[in-house]
Write a protein that holds these residues in place. Structure first.
Motif, PDB file in Angstrom:
ATOM      1  N   ARG A  16       0.837  -1.206   0.000  1.00  0.00           N
ATOM      2  CA  ARG A  16       0.000   0.000   0.000  1.00  0.00           C
ATOM      3  C   ARG A  16       0.869   1.253   0.000  1.00  0.00           C
ATOM      4  O   ARG A  16       2.027   1.190   0.405  1.00  0.00           O
ATOM      5  N   PRO A  17       0.304   2.373  -0.438  1.00  0.00           N
ATOM      6  CA  PRO A  17       1.069   3.624  -0.402  1.00  0.00           C
ATOM      7  C   PRO A  17       1.576   3.917   1.017  1.00  0.00           C
ATOM      8  O   PRO A  17       0.911   3.567   2.001  1.00  0.00           O
ATOM      9  N   ASN A  18       2.760   4.496   1.078  1.00  0.00           N
ATOM     10  CA  ASN A  18       3.316   4.967   2.356  1.00  0.00           C
ATOM     11  C   ASN A  18       3.838   3.889   3.303  1.00  0.00           C
ATOM     12  O   ASN A  18       4.177   4.201   4.440  1.00  0.00           O
ATOM     13  N   VAL A  19       3.900   2.637   2.850  1.00  0.00           N
ATOM     14  CA  VAL A  19       4.437   1.618   3.752  1.00  0.00           C
ATOM     15  C   VAL A  19       5.961   1.706   3.862  1.00  0.00           C
ATOM     16  O   VAL A  19       6.544   1.171   4.795  1.00  0.00           O
ATOM     17  N   GLY A  20       6.578   2.384   2.881  1.00  0.00           N
ATOM     18  CA  GLY A  20       8.032   2.587   2.973  1.00  0.00           C
ATOM     19  C   GLY A  20       8.840   1.940   1.860  1.00  0.00           C
ATOM     20  O   GLY A  20      10.039   1.721   2.002  1.00  0.00           O
ATOM     21  N   LYS A  21       8.199   1.680   0.724  1.00  0.00           N
ATOM     22  CA  LYS A  21       8.876   1.012  -0.391  1.00  0.00           C
ATOM     23  C   LYS A  21      10.052   1.845  -0.908  1.00  0.00           C
ATOM     24  O   LYS A  21      11.157   1.329  -1.098  1.00  0.00           O
ATOM     25  N   SER A  22       9.802   3.119  -1.127  1.00  0.00           N
ATOM     26  CA  SER A  22      10.864   3.978  -1.661  1.00  0.00           C
ATOM     27  C   SER A  22      11.980   4.178  -0.645  1.00  0.00           C
ATOM     28  O   SER A  22      13.162   4.209  -1.001  1.00  0.00           O
ATOM     29  N   THR A  23      11.603   4.289   0.611  1.00  0.00           N
ATOM     30  CA  THR A  23      12.596   4.450   1.679  1.00  0.00           C
ATOM     31  C   THR A  23      13.531   3.244   1.707  1.00  0.00           C
ATOM     32  O   THR A  23      14.754   3.382   1.826  1.00  0.00           O
ATOM     33  N   PHE A  24      12.941   2.066   1.582  1.00  0.00           N
ATOM     34  CA  PHE A  24      13.732   0.835   1.555  1.00  0.00           C
ATOM     35  C   PHE A  24      14.685   0.828   0.371  1.00  0.00           C
ATOM     36  O   PHE A  24      15.887   0.573   0.512  1.00  0.00           O
ATOM     37  N   ILE A 123       7.744  -6.727   6.970  1.00  0.00           N
ATOM     38  CA  ILE A 123       7.008  -5.885   7.918  1.00  0.00           C
ATOM     39  C   ILE A 123       7.885  -4.690   8.255  1.00  0.00           C
ATOM     40  O   ILE A 123       8.883  -4.818   8.971  1.00  0.00           O
ATOM     41  N   ASN A 124       7.528  -3.541   7.712  1.00  0.00           N
ATOM     42  CA  ASN A 124       8.364  -2.345   7.873  1.00  0.00           C
ATOM     43  C   ASN A 124       7.892  -1.482   9.059  1.00  0.00           C
ATOM     44  O   ASN A 124       6.811  -1.689   9.591  1.00  0.00           O
ATOM     45  N   LYS A 125       8.732  -0.549   9.429  1.00  0.00           N
ATOM     46  CA  LYS A 125       8.465   0.427  10.503  1.00  0.00           C
ATOM     47  C   LYS A 125       8.388  -0.252  11.869  1.00  0.00           C
ATOM     48  O   LYS A 125       7.588   0.158  12.722  1.00  0.00           O
ATOM     49  N   ILE A 126       9.213  -1.286  12.074  1.00  0.00           N
ATOM     50  CA  ILE A 126       9.185  -1.951  13.382  1.00  0.00           C
ATOM     51  C   ILE A 126       9.705  -1.039  14.489  1.00  0.00           C
ATOM     52  O   ILE A 126       9.500  -1.304  15.664  1.00  0.00           O
ATOM     53  N   ASP A 127      10.366   0.054  14.098  1.00  0.00           N
ATOM     54  CA  ASP A 127      10.801   1.038  15.106  1.00  0.00           C
ATOM     55  C   ASP A 127       9.613   1.717  15.771  1.00  0.00           C
ATOM     56  O   ASP A 127       9.747   2.358  16.809  1.00  0.00           O
ATOM     57  N   GLN A 128       8.426   1.558  15.178  1.00  0.00           N
ATOM     58  CA  GLN A 128       7.227   2.233  15.689  1.00  0.00           C
ATOM     59  C   GLN A 128       6.359   1.346  16.577  1.00  0.00           C
ATOM     60  O   GLN A 128       5.345   1.812  17.098  1.00  0.00           O
ATOM     61  N   VAL A 129       6.704   0.066  16.689  1.00  0.00           N
ATOM     62  CA  VAL A 129       5.827  -0.828  17.466  1.00  0.00           C
ATOM     63  C   VAL A 129       6.607  -1.606  18.528  1.00  0.00           C
ATOM     64  O   VAL A 129       7.818  -1.775  18.435  1.00  0.00           O
ATOM     65  N   SER A 154      13.205  -2.093   9.699  1.00  0.00           N
ATOM     66  CA  SER A 154      12.934  -0.663   9.682  1.00  0.00           C
ATOM     67  C   SER A 154      13.750  -0.074   8.545  1.00  0.00           C
ATOM     68  O   SER A 154      14.978  -0.007   8.617  1.00  0.00           O
ATOM     69  N   ALA A 155      13.055   0.280   7.478  1.00  0.00           N
ATOM     70  CA  ALA A 155      13.743   0.839   6.308  1.00  0.00           C
ATOM     71  C   ALA A 155      14.386   2.171   6.670  1.00  0.00           C
ATOM     72  O   ALA A 155      15.451   2.514   6.175  1.00  0.00           O
ATOM     73  N   LEU A 156      13.736   2.892   7.578  1.00  0.00           N
ATOM     74  CA  LEU A 156      14.217   4.224   7.950  1.00  0.00           C
ATOM     75  C   LEU A 156      15.497   4.124   8.771  1.00  0.00           C
ATOM     76  O   LEU A 156      16.467   4.838   8.523  1.00  0.00           O
ATOM     77  N   GLN A 157      15.502   3.230   9.752  1.00  0.00           N
ATOM     78  CA  GLN A 157      16.668   3.128  10.624  1.00  0.00           C
ATOM     79  C   GLN A 157      17.650   2.044  10.186  1.00  0.00           C
ATOM     80  O   GLN A 157      18.764   1.975  10.695  1.00  0.00           O
TER      81      GLN A 157
HETATM   82  P1  GDP Z   1       6.032   4.287  -0.252  1.00  0.00           P
HETATM   83  O1  GDP Z   1       4.794   5.043  -0.643  1.00  0.00           O
HETATM   84  O2  GDP Z   1       5.700   2.873   0.090  1.00  0.00           O
HETATM   85  O3  GDP Z   1       7.143   4.382  -1.254  1.00  0.00           O
HETATM   86  O4  GDP Z   1       6.530   4.944   1.118  1.00  0.00           O
HETATM   87  P2  GDP Z   1       7.737   5.966   1.392  1.00  0.00           P
HETATM   88  O5  GDP Z   1       9.056   5.279   1.257  1.00  0.00           O
HETATM   89  O6  GDP Z   1       7.509   7.169   0.560  1.00  0.00           O
HETATM   90  O7  GDP Z   1       7.528   6.261   2.950  1.00  0.00           O
HETATM   91  C1  GDP Z   1       6.352   6.857   3.449  1.00  0.00           C
HETATM   92  C2  GDP Z   1       6.644   7.495   4.782  1.00  0.00           C
HETATM   93  O8  GDP Z   1       6.971   6.495   5.761  1.00  0.00           O
HETATM   94  C3  GDP Z   1       7.820   8.455   4.762  1.00  0.00           C
HETATM   95  O9  GDP Z   1       7.490   9.560   5.566  1.00  0.00           O
HETATM   96  C4  GDP Z   1       8.961   7.648   5.369  1.00  0.00           C
HETATM   97  O10 GDP Z   1       9.927   8.446   6.024  1.00  0.00           O
HETATM   98  C5  GDP Z   1       8.219   6.787   6.376  1.00  0.00           C
HETATM   99  N1  GDP Z   1       8.940   5.524   6.647  1.00  0.00           N
HETATM  100  C6  GDP Z   1       9.428   4.646   5.753  1.00  0.00           C
HETATM  101  N2  GDP Z   1      10.030   3.607   6.363  1.00  0.00           N
HETATM  102  C7  GDP Z   1       9.939   3.834   7.691  1.00  0.00           C
HETATM  103  C8  GDP Z   1      10.372   3.106   8.870  1.00  0.00           C
HETATM  104  O11 GDP Z   1      10.998   2.046   8.818  1.00  0.00           O
HETATM  105  N3  GDP Z   1      10.060   3.665  10.077  1.00  0.00           N
HETATM  106  C9  GDP Z   1       9.380   4.837  10.182  1.00  0.00           C
HETATM  107  N4  GDP Z   1       9.125   5.279  11.409  1.00  0.00           N
HETATM  108  N5  GDP Z   1       8.966   5.537   9.112  1.00  0.00           N
HETATM  109  C10 GDP Z   1       9.231   5.056   7.877  1.00  0.00           C
END
Ligand code: GDP
Ligand code: MG
Ligand code: K
Length: 299
Positions: A16-24, A123-129, A154-157
């Motif tokens: 889904r949008p915003n799950v963190g695909k691009s961040t990864f 399962i992304n964003k495990i830093d949040q749970v 956690s794609a972010l961290q």
């Molecule tokens: P996409 O739509 O799936 O490509 O999602 P994005 O990569 O654009 O990420 C959407 C938002 O989620 C951004 O604000 C990212 O910074 C945030 N995000 C992505 N990965 C993580 C993560 O592992 N942890 C947290 N806390 N935020 C994340």
């Protein structure tokens, strides 16, 4: 180049949008090729990032995402996404640990059941749970589909991202190194430049212009006797009111979009850039499939 034991293949990232695909993707490839945003649907084209090591090459495809189509562009995108999924060696189905199961996921899982490609649940964003909340989530998804692997990250961290890469390598066939080691994307610079401009326009105008705006690159030229690259681009909107917002009072918004985009384009090209931006209204362009290719969409 082909070597015994060398592994290579294509990996599609869906979710889904915003799950963190691009961040990864950005974390793995380490260069800003996929555009990150807190707004959904920023990534509408396939973006390939190429990750190369001594023993493997992973070619990532950041698909537009499979979602219920609302208009013709949605239909088209879904076909693109579905075809992409059949042809890859592995699918990463990314979810947001914070959000849990949603209807969008049910829709995606139905699609996955129709194809034979192995699927990882990422399962992304495990830093949040809290870790205790992960297990029930895993059980829930497990009951819906037989995932080849389940990897929390956690794609972010960066947590567990290397583990995921190692798991991915295991699922790739032996194959050649398709791309030179220093090549991180096979998209022409033109596409990346267009995405950089679009990103600035979306960010700076906040919620006021829809994600349907498109950017077409009219020219990229290195001027003779000059170290400057000349870029001309057109931002396409659907309504006059949107054109007004993009241009802003006395052209201030457009100027700001241009200045910020130029900084990124200069970093990308490694040279000074002269950026010229235009804004054009093209009504209902989303429903004109015949024109999609002109805007850089590919099948
Ligand atoms: P996409 O739509 O799936 O490509 O999602 P994005 O990569 O654009 O990420 C959407 C938002 O989620 C951004 O604000 C990212 O910074 C945030 N995000 C992505 N990965 C993580 C993560 O592992 N942890 C947290 N806390 N935020 C994340
Ligand atoms: Mg994205
Ligand atoms: K499958």
């Amino acid at each position: 180049m082909s070597r015994e034991g060398y592994k290579s293949g294509f990996v599609s990232i869906i979710g889904r949008p915003n799950v963190g695909k691009s961040t990864f993707l950005n974390r793995v490839i380490g260069q800003k090729i996929a555009i990150m945003s807190d707004k959904p649907q920023t990534t509408r084209n396939k973006i390939q990032g190429v990750y190369t090591t001594d023993d493997a090459q992973v070619i990532f495809i950041d698909t537009p995402g499979i979602h219920k189509p609302k208009h013709k562009l949605g239909d088209f995108m879904m076909k693109v996404a579905e075809n992409a999924l059949k042809e890859v060696d592995l699918i990463l189905f990314m979810i947001n640990a914070e959000e849990g199961f949603g209807r969008g996921d049910a829709f995606i899982i139905e699609r996955l059941k129709k194809i034979n490609t192995p699927v990882f649940l990422v399962i992304n964003k495990i830093d949040q749970v809290h870790p205790d909340d992960l297990l029930p989530l895993i059980e829930q998804y497990k009951s819906l589909y037989e995932f080849a692997e389940i990897v929390p990250i956690s794609a972010l961290q960066g947590n567990n991202v290397e583990t995921l890469i190692e798991q991915i390598k295991k699922y790739l066939p032996e194959g050649p190194q398709y791309y030179p080691a220093d090549q991180v994307t096979d998209h022409p610079e033109r596409f990346i430049i267009a995405e950089l401009i679009r990103e600035k326009a979306l960010h700076l105008t906040r919620e006021e212009v829809p994600h349907s705006i498109a950017v077409v690159i009219d020219a990229i030229e290195r001027r003779q006797d000059s170290s400057t690259v000349y870029v001309s681009a057109t931002i396409i909107v659907e309504r006059d009111s949107q054109k007004g917002i993009i241009i802003g009072k006395q052209g201030r918004m457009l100027k700001e979009i241009g200045q910020r985009a130029r900084v990124d384009i200069e970093a990308l090209l490694g040279s000074k850039v002269f950026l010229e931006l235009w804004v054009k209204v093209q009504k209902d362009w989303r429903n004109r499939i015949s024109q999609l290719r002109d805007f850089g969409f590919r099948e």
